[in-house]
Scaffold this motif. Structure first.
Motif, PDB file in Angstrom:
ATOM      1  N   LYS A 245      43.968  48.125   9.684  1.00  0.00           N
ATOM      2  CA  LYS A 245      45.314  47.536   9.809  1.00  0.00           C
ATOM      3  C   LYS A 245      45.735  47.405  11.267  1.00  0.00           C
ATOM      4  O   LYS A 245      46.910  47.630  11.600  1.00  0.00           O
TER       5      LYS A 245
ATOM      6  N   GLY B  96      45.871  54.507   0.388  1.00  0.00           N
ATOM      7  CA  GLY B  96      46.563  53.388   1.021  1.00  0.00           C
ATOM      8  C   GLY B  96      46.070  52.992   2.400  1.00  0.00           C
ATOM      9  O   GLY B  96      46.680  52.150   3.060  1.00  0.00           O
TER      10      GLY B  96
ATOM     11  N   SER C 149      41.844  43.770   7.678  1.00  0.00           N
ATOM     12  CA  SER C 149      41.416  42.992   6.516  1.00  0.00           C
ATOM     13  C   SER C 149      42.348  41.798   6.326  1.00  0.00           C
ATOM     14  O   SER C 149      42.051  40.893   5.557  1.00  0.00           O
TER      15      SER C 149
ATOM     16  N   GLY D  99      43.542  51.295   3.052  1.00  0.00           N
ATOM     17  CA  GLY D  99      43.013  49.926   3.016  1.00  0.00           C
ATOM     18  C   GLY D  99      41.570  49.800   2.553  1.00  0.00           C
ATOM     19  O   GLY D  99      40.921  48.791   2.832  1.00  0.00           O
ATOM     20  N   LYS D 100      41.084  50.774   1.790  1.00  0.00           N
ATOM     21  CA  LYS D 100      39.689  50.732   1.324  1.00  0.00           C
ATOM     22  C   LYS D 100      39.451  49.550   0.389  1.00  0.00           C
ATOM     23  O   LYS D 100      38.515  48.770   0.580  1.00  0.00           O
ATOM     24  N   THR D 101      40.300  49.435  -0.633  1.00  0.00           N
ATOM     25  CA  THR D 101      40.067  48.391  -1.634  1.00  0.00           C
ATOM     26  C   THR D 101      40.235  47.005  -1.029  1.00  0.00           C
ATOM     27  O   THR D 101      39.436  46.100  -1.291  1.00  0.00           O
ATOM     28  N   THR D 102      41.250  46.839  -0.192  1.00  0.00           N
ATOM     29  CA  THR D 102      41.483  45.536   0.445  1.00  0.00           C
ATOM     30  C   THR D 102      40.282  45.130   1.297  1.00  0.00           C
ATOM     31  O   THR D 102      39.848  43.977   1.255  1.00  0.00           O
TER      32      THR D 102
ATOM     33  N   ASP E  69      46.249  44.861  12.809  1.00  0.00           N
ATOM     34  CA  ASP E  69      47.210  43.755  12.965  1.00  0.00           C
ATOM     35  C   ASP E  69      48.643  44.247  13.127  1.00  0.00           C
ATOM     36  O   ASP E  69      49.461  43.585  13.758  1.00  0.00           O
TER      37      ASP E  69
HETATM   38  N1  LIG Z   1      48.932  44.834   7.458  1.00  0.00           N
HETATM   39  C1  LIG Z   1      47.832  45.183   6.776  1.00  0.00           C
HETATM   40  N2  LIG Z   1      47.963  45.728   5.552  1.00  0.00           N
HETATM   41  C2  LIG Z   1      46.838  46.076   4.889  1.00  0.00           C
HETATM   42  C3  LIG Z   1      45.548  45.866   5.445  1.00  0.00           C
HETATM   43  N3  LIG Z   1      44.627  46.333   4.582  1.00  0.00           N
HETATM   44  C4  LIG Z   1      45.315  46.796   3.506  1.00  0.00           C
HETATM   45  N4  LIG Z   1      46.649  46.632   3.673  1.00  0.00           N
HETATM   46  C5  LIG Z   1      47.711  47.005   2.732  1.00  0.00           C
HETATM   47  O1  LIG Z   1      47.719  48.423   2.542  1.00  0.00           O
HETATM   48  C6  LIG Z   1      48.047  48.749   1.206  1.00  0.00           C
HETATM   49  C7  LIG Z   1      47.018  49.679   0.612  1.00  0.00           C
HETATM   50  O2  LIG Z   1      45.756  49.030   0.615  1.00  0.00           O
HETATM   51  P1  LIG Z   1      44.570  49.445  -0.373  1.00  0.00           P
HETATM   52  O3  LIG Z   1      43.434  48.562  -0.026  1.00  0.00           O
HETATM   53  O4  LIG Z   1      45.024  49.456  -1.785  1.00  0.00           O
HETATM   54  O5  LIG Z   1      44.295  50.941   0.100  1.00  0.00           O
HETATM   55  P2  LIG Z   1      43.336  52.073  -0.552  1.00  0.00           P
HETATM   56  O6  LIG Z   1      44.224  53.014  -1.288  1.00  0.00           O
HETATM   57  O7  LIG Z   1      42.698  52.751   0.621  1.00  0.00           O
HETATM   58  O8  LIG Z   1      42.358  51.394  -1.437  1.00  0.00           O
HETATM   59  C8  LIG Z   1      48.159  47.417   0.453  1.00  0.00           C
HETATM   60  O9  LIG Z   1      49.522  47.082   0.332  1.00  0.00           O
HETATM   61  C9  LIG Z   1      47.425  46.445   1.354  1.00  0.00           C
HETATM   62  O10 LIG Z   1      47.933  45.126   1.259  1.00  0.00           O
HETATM   63  C10 LIG Z   1      45.458  45.282   6.758  1.00  0.00           C
HETATM   64  O11 LIG Z   1      44.380  45.080   7.341  1.00  0.00           O
HETATM   65  N5  LIG Z   1      46.640  44.963   7.375  1.00  0.00           N
END
Ligand SMILES: Nc1nc2c(ncn2[C@@H]2O[C@H](COP(=O)(O)OP(=O)(O)O)[C@@H](O)[C@H]2O)c(=O)[nH]1
Ligand SMILES: [Mg+2]
Ligand SMILES: [Zn+2]
Lengths: 269, 117
Positions: free
Chosen positions: A217, A92, A249, A94-97, A219
């Motif tokens: 994140k 969570g 992101s 934010g890797k995929t985002t 922001d």
């Molecule tokens: N506020 C905010 N939320 C983010 C950002 N990047 C990712 N998220 C949120 O964090 C959560 C997990 O992101 P995801 O990309 O799936 O994480 P992963 O498990 O590392 O791949 C999601 O609900 C995204 O919308 C960001 O830059 N800002």
């Protein structure tokens, strides 16, 4: 969604690869290059009729198999002129985002590919699927990290022609991926503002091994009371070698710097 | 608990060594583990105890040599023993170092096999 499952030459229980875009292209690019440990053997027969033993100084890595495969991957990637990045973080962070946005922006001018690992589901692979970027999902079953063998096999399911950057999204885990070299050019560790400034102190091995740390994140940092300067200081103490980029992101803050980093990496490979 | 996976990999390598040396059992396994390797020695022993019963390594003794961390300070060109965990602070100039000279080891150092009959 077309997700052909590939037959693996060397199956690991519970381990699967689904190529989400780009056709599987067989084994014409088989990896090769043997390595072997230097071994010196000595015979110690003990005196008084006790059981004699042979003592052998082996001096091989515990993770010999992974290390050999990682070196082969590295040579293979370098030979193809592409830079592989191993992205590691807690679930969570934010890797995929970040990769979604990177493929949409940076990935238009510079061809990228993605291998994404999760225990189960191809959700992230689907999220990342783009006509202009080959993506394969690796589901590891119960294994809590990607290893070099999984990468070797999954990379062969991708059409890497023209690809300059290969992103490898590791399984969400800050502990186990630290020990497993995938053959990457750069290890990228993500720390999100939702996790607390002291994460680098609590999980030092993975940060110690980072080439780049992304503080993600940003922001929402203020709203969470997350102190960016404290987090940066903690990263510097553990990983003085690592470059640090703060980004979001969502708002796009810091992404230009991330793209510059990728461009430079692609240029030097 | 990636120590289980690491121990599995190590036992596979050790079995291969045993075959190379014509042995069907191993009597003693000596590992060399650095304090900055990121691997927990207790978890490694636990994994070993869980994985070896009934195998070629069933009766083997596991010895783990710990390798202390040493680092180099690029600021003042000093080698120092790093006692503060993963934060490698130079005792002379207080700079943080990333240049680990020892402490990352994760090796099978030595094996003992019963002598051939
Ligand atoms: N506020 C905010 N939320 C983010 C950002 N990047 C990712 N998220 C949120 O964090 C959560 C997990 O992101 P995801 O990309 O799936 O994480 P992963 O498990 O590392 O791949 C999601 O609900 C995204 O919308 C960001 O830059 N800002
Ligand atoms: Mg993800
Ligand atoms: Zn110094």
């Amino acid at each position: 969604m077309n997700t052909p499952a590939l037959t693996l030459a060397e199956p690991t229980p519970g381990f699967r690869i689904n190529a989400l875009t780009g056709a599987a292209t067989g084994s014409s690019r088989a990896l090769s290059g043997p390595l072997s440990a230097e071994i010196t053997a000595a015979l110690h027969a003990s005196g008084n009729g006790e059981v004699a033993v042979r003592s052998v100084d082996v001096n091989i890595p515990l993770l010999e198999k992974n290390d050999i495969l990682a070196e082969r991957n590295r040579g293979y990637f370098l030979g193809r002129g592409l830079a592989a990045l191993n992205l590691v973080s807690s679930p969570g962070a934010g890797k995929t985002t970040l990769l979604e946005r990177t493929l949409d922006e940076f990935g238009r001018a510079t061809k990228c590919a993605v291998l994404v690992g999760d225990l189960e589901t191809d959700n992230d692979g689907r999220r990342l699927s783009r006509p202009h970027a080959p993506v394969a999902q690796i589901t590891t079953g119960t294994v809590c990290h990607l290893d070099a063998g999984m990468i070797a096999r999954a990379a062969q399911s991708l059409d890497l022609d023209g690809v300059k950057i290969l992103f490898i999204e590791n399984v969400g885990n800050l502990v186990c991926p630290a020990s497993f070299d995938l053959g990457e050019q750069a290890r990228v560790v993500l720390l999100s503002t939702t996790e607390g400034e002291d994460k680098p102190l609590k999980y030092p091995p993975i940060f110690k091994s980072a080439d780049l740390v992304l503080l993600t994140k940003v922001d929402v940092a203020d709203v969470l009371g997350f102190k960016r300067d404290v987090a940066v200081e903690n990263i510097r103490r553990i990983a003085p070698q690592a470059r640090i980029i703060q980004l979001s992101s969502r708002t796009g803050e810091g992404l230009a710097e991330w793209y510059d980093y990728l461009r430079a990496l692609a240029a030097q490979t | 608990m990636h120590e289980v996976g690491i121990m599995e990999s190590a036992l596979a390598a050790i079995r291969q060594q045993a075959e190379t040396h014509g042995a069907t059992r191993v009597a003693r396994i000596v590992l060399r583990i650095g304090t900055l390797s990121g691997v927990d020695v207790e978890a490694l022993r636990f994994a070993y105890d869980a994985l070896t019963p009934g195998t070629f390594a069933a009766d083997a003794e596991l010895e783990i040599e710990s390798v202390p961390a040493r680092a180099h300070c690029a600021q003042c060109d000093t080698d120092f023993g790093a006692t503060g965990g993963f934060i490698l602070t130079c005792p002379r100039c207080r700079a943080f170092s990333s240049d680990i000279r020892t402490g990352r080891e994760l090796d099978i150092a030595r094996l003992e096999f019963p002598a051939l009959p």
